[in-house]
Motif scaffolding. Structure first.
Motif, PDB file in Angstrom:
ATOM      1  N   ARG A  94      22.552 -14.189 -30.560  1.00 60.16           N
ATOM      2  CA  ARG A  94      22.102 -12.832 -30.609  1.00 60.16           C
ATOM      3  C   ARG A  94      20.397 -12.821 -29.751  1.00 60.16           C
ATOM      4  N   ILE A 115      17.458 -10.794 -30.070  1.00 59.71           N
ATOM      5  CA  ILE A 115      16.708  -9.756 -31.033  1.00 59.71           C
ATOM      6  C   ILE A 115      15.758  -9.016 -30.226  1.00 59.71           C
ATOM      7  N   HIS A 116      15.658  -7.871 -30.557  1.00 62.49           N
ATOM      8  CA  HIS A 116      14.771  -6.934 -29.641  1.00 62.49           C
ATOM      9  C   HIS A 116      13.762  -6.319 -30.956  1.00 62.49           C
ATOM     10  N   ASP A 117      12.452  -6.677 -30.873  1.00 62.80           N
ATOM     11  CA  ASP A 117      11.754  -6.247 -31.983  1.00 62.80           C
ATOM     12  C   ASP A 117      10.988  -4.890 -31.463  1.00 62.80           C
ATOM     13  N   THR A 129      11.421  -9.843 -27.069  1.00 63.48           N
ATOM     14  CA  THR A 129      12.923 -10.412 -27.810  1.00 63.48           C
ATOM     15  C   THR A 129      12.894 -11.760 -27.841  1.00 63.48           C
ATOM     16  N   GLN A 162      18.655 -16.197 -30.420  1.00 63.07           N
ATOM     17  CA  GLN A 162      19.044 -17.026 -31.752  1.00 63.07           C
ATOM     18  C   GLN A 162      20.485 -17.116 -31.499  1.00 63.07           C
ATOM     19  N   HIS A 171      22.989  -8.314 -28.086  1.00 58.95           N
ATOM     20  CA  HIS A 171      21.640  -7.738 -28.334  1.00 58.95           C
ATOM     21  C   HIS A 171      21.843  -6.976 -29.537  1.00 58.95           C
ATOM     22  N   ILE A 172      20.738  -7.331 -30.298  1.00 59.31           N
ATOM     23  CA  ILE A 172      20.498  -6.353 -31.534  1.00 59.31           C
ATOM     24  C   ILE A 172      18.973  -5.569 -31.575  1.00 59.31           C
ATOM     25  N   TRP A 173      18.876  -4.616 -32.186  1.00 58.03           N
ATOM     26  CA  TRP A 173      17.737  -3.877 -32.345  1.00 58.03           C
ATOM     27  C   TRP A 173      17.631  -3.785 -33.773  1.00 58.03           C
ATOM     28  N   PRO A 174      17.375  -4.594 -34.615  1.00 59.87           N
ATOM     29  CA  PRO A 174      17.546  -4.287 -36.105  1.00 59.87           C
ATOM     30  C   PRO A 174      16.213  -3.565 -36.518  1.00 59.87           C
ATOM     31  N   VAL A 194      17.866 -10.394 -39.646  1.00 56.07           N
ATOM     32  CA  VAL A 194      17.676 -11.160 -38.473  1.00 56.07           C
ATOM     33  C   VAL A 194      16.202 -11.110 -37.970  1.00 56.07           C
ATOM     34  N   ALA A 195      15.500 -10.238 -38.114  1.00 49.79           N
ATOM     35  CA  ALA A 195      14.381  -9.868 -37.835  1.00 49.79           C
ATOM     36  C   ALA A 195      13.204 -10.270 -38.953  1.00 49.79           C
TER      37      ALA A 195
END
Lengths: 451, 451
Positions: A81, A83-85, A90, A93, A210-213, A369-370
């Motif tokens: 993954r 992760i985009h904060d 980013t 993971q 890609h995830i933007w949690p 995840v964040a």
């Protein structure tokens, strides 16, 4: 002995793969499909997820059906993954060990490969056959055709691979003593896209999911072969500030994206059109029992539709096909009730487990995840796996990178969770995680598993 | 203002009572019913329970609709359970305080009274209108009629009082984001009968609900006005020695009855014919949500079908009608979505509670009632109720002899259960139950309820 004819309802991914398996067993196979032949028409924008994540179980089932090599060229590996904060930063993971990946593939392209293969192997496929009624006791199916006429068949064996809204399951519901549960989750989803850069390249890391949690909502993106990304926005339908009910116009869309997904927003020139054109789809979980009656069977989503948060719906359905094929090999075709009975009995605990895991995983994807503590937890688990590769396999890996029974993975995962909760309750864990007594942690799981 | 027309699906007990309520509010009411007018034809032996047990909530709802006095003459009070043991000995277990009873009434006779009243009050009733399709968004219903023709209506307000297999609920299931659960229990039932004696009298105590509890199965009997009894045999479908799957012929029927229900057997001259003629029916529990969308509503069994083991299905449905009527009185008819929304929100926790209680009560009826320790438990609870009539009301009484919200009764019942489990854990309880510190027991509930 008369050769049995197997009638499948639904020529989606599961129905197509099952047809290949059954043809390889020398059985006559006919597939009836509601839609028109999508190999000739563009069916994008139907509101169904158009990227699938193929993982170990799916690959194994394709391999056993002899179709793996034809699929490989259409896939794009995702090793973890990204992760985009909220600031556009980013981090990566990994999903598992080096080289362990899940594979993005277009549903449409995939279905074409499988359907072509099924046809090549000799399955008959009837498109634009919409099921109007099924009489389970007589195994009679009435279809309505495109020209408005209707057609009846009396099936020797009837299999519903017709998805989450299965017509065969509907017949079971009203004609059998049938336990059935359908549950919609609070969230819906909408598909959006990130095109290639002006230079024709991937606009982001092409080897990651890609995830933007963002807690109660999230955006994800999967890479496509044409170097674009397909994005999926998951929002609550209602009850929260950021929800589908509160997005009324283009300004609202822009505001949500600028505020919460700004880096993605800058890569989405067609956001407003996509948002308007693509439907908002709901997410359903269904569980039911029995799956079989009188030489009929439900399989794949028809038997157990799950939410997409573990990326296992298709993989689980493929595994269904592979397991069913194994039982046909073992018990032969002289008693389908025997084969189908063994199938449902053996498989049901596993699909219950993965349905539950899929439901639970929304929280992990959209929130945990964040979370820095969650990341440390993942690091500890990764370390445990590194130190004791056989004894401690993270739940995600058991599900995604093995063929361990889902129910077993679930049970082991629960033990690990208990032990990890205890480990994480140490208030100094963020400082001392590196120097834990890892052998002792492993021992706790072994002991807990023994009692 | 234009007078709204309320369209009800289903002219059973709930639909008929609701029609009376709505007519009294001056609303136009039409009822569409699948079956033919059963006031003119014999519908016995349809496999539906033909005796109902009317209790407090039901009576109150009838009273508010102004129909109570017409119903009274058709009822037979049952002041308690009469338990029949394997030797043919019986003992009586009162349901509540002196004069508290539940009332046996024939479903058919009852439905006639209510339907006549609804018609007299001005409701239009259309029989032999079978729902073929409902479009919820347009509130359009397509019926098929007896002559094979079809008919469409576009309803202003549409209410499904059409029972456990509701057509409106089916439409909800496929057209809304609708949570739905249907569960069949392991047992089925079959109706049998005990005629009058040769002298034309009741063959057993006429003021009790008779139970032959045998653990995994049971027989019950309710008195009729004509001095016969209607019996219901509850057996597992399969998996046990005494089960429907193991009854193949008349000999098997006789053997089960001679062995387990010998005193009843001697009163059942038509046992073999009844057993053969009457269907074996299944028992379903359904829970769903939402109950309303776009000026449509599910009510009674359509919204919450429960198993019959608490005798509350009809009473709960009647209470639904009374509560809905109260909301119409309070909020008027200018926004049905408001009224229906209030109804579902307020009522759902209560129907969930009674569905659960009904499920749990099978064990009490078929097993516990014959257990000496259970009888002492009941005696202790009766004593508590006697000593503290306001503070300790047994769960059965809260459900059956009060209008306390089911959810509240359920919660209090759980507290009482905890306390009574503790009381009963005393190994000497069978000797010293009479000399317990009853005030202290009550105190435990009060304390537990406070935390």
């Amino acid at each position: 002995m008369k050769k049995e004819k197997i009638n499948l309802l639904g020529a989606g991914l599961i129905g197509s793969l099952l047809a290949i398996y059954l043809r390889k067993r020398g059985l006559d196979v006919a597939i009836y499909e509601k839609r028109q032949d999508w190999r000739q028409v563009d069916t994008s924008g139907e509101g169904r997820s158009i990227n699938m994540a193929l993982s170990y179980r799916g690959w194994k089932a394709l391999e056993r059906a002899g179709i793996k090599d034809k699929v490989i060229p259409y896939t794009q590996p995702m090793y973890g993954r990204r992760i985009h904060d909220e600031h556009g930063d980013t981090f990566f993971q990994p999903y598992g060990k080096e080289n362990q990946a899940i594979y993005s593939i277009s549903r449409n392209a995939f279905n074409k490969i499988l359907l072509d293969e099924a046809e090549e192997q000799g399955a008959s496929i009837y498109f634009q056959h919409k099921v109007e009624h099924v009489n389970v006791a007589k195994r009679e199916v009435t279809f309505s055709l495109a020209d408005g006429s209707s057609k009846n068949i009396a099936a020797e064996v009837l299999i519903g691979s017709d998805g989450a809204y299965s017509a065969l399951r509907n017949a079971f519901q009203s004609q059998l003593r049938f336990n059935f549960n359908q549950q919609y989750v609070s969230h819906g989803y909408k598909e959006l896209s990130i095109p290639t850069t002006p230079e024709g390249d991937f606009a982001m890391d092409p080897n990651a999911l890609h995830i933007w949690p963002r807690g109660k909502f999230m955006l994800i993106a999967l890479p496509n072969l044409d170097k674009s990304f397909t994005c999926t926005l998951f929002l609550p339908f209602e009850g929260y500030k950021v929800s589908f009910e509160n997005i009324h116009d283009e300004q609202d869309v822009e505001q949500v994206f600028k505020t919460h997904f700004n880096d993605a927003y800058n890569l989405m020139p067609t956001l407003l059109q996509d948002f308007k054109r693509n439907p908002t789809a709901a997410l359903i979980n269904t569980e039911c029992y029995p799956w079989t009656d009188n030489n009929t069977l439900l399989i794949g989503d028809a038997a157990h539709a799950m939410v997409p948060f573990y990326g296992q719906g298709m993989n689980c359905g493929f595994e269904d096909c592979s397991i069913l094929d194994g039982l046909v090999g073992k018990y032969g075709t002289s008693s389908w009730d025997l084969v189908f009975g063994k199938f449902q009995k053996g498989r049901k605990p596993d699909t219950d487990a993965i349905c539950q895991l899929a439901m639970d995983n929304f929280v992990e994807m959209s929130d945990n995840v964040a979370d820095p503590k969650f990341l440390i937890r993942k690091k500890i688990e990764a370390r445990l796996h590194e130190l004791f590769p056989e004894e401690w396999v993270p739940l995600y890996s058991m599900v995604t990178f093995s063929e361990m029974k889902y129910s077993e993975a679930y049970a082991i995962g629960k033990l690990q969770e208990k032990v990890m909760d205890r480990v994480m309750s140490d208030p100094l864990i963020t400082q001392n995680w590196d120097s834990l007594d890892y052998e002792e942690i492993l021992h706790q799981v072994v002991v807990a598993g023994a009692v």
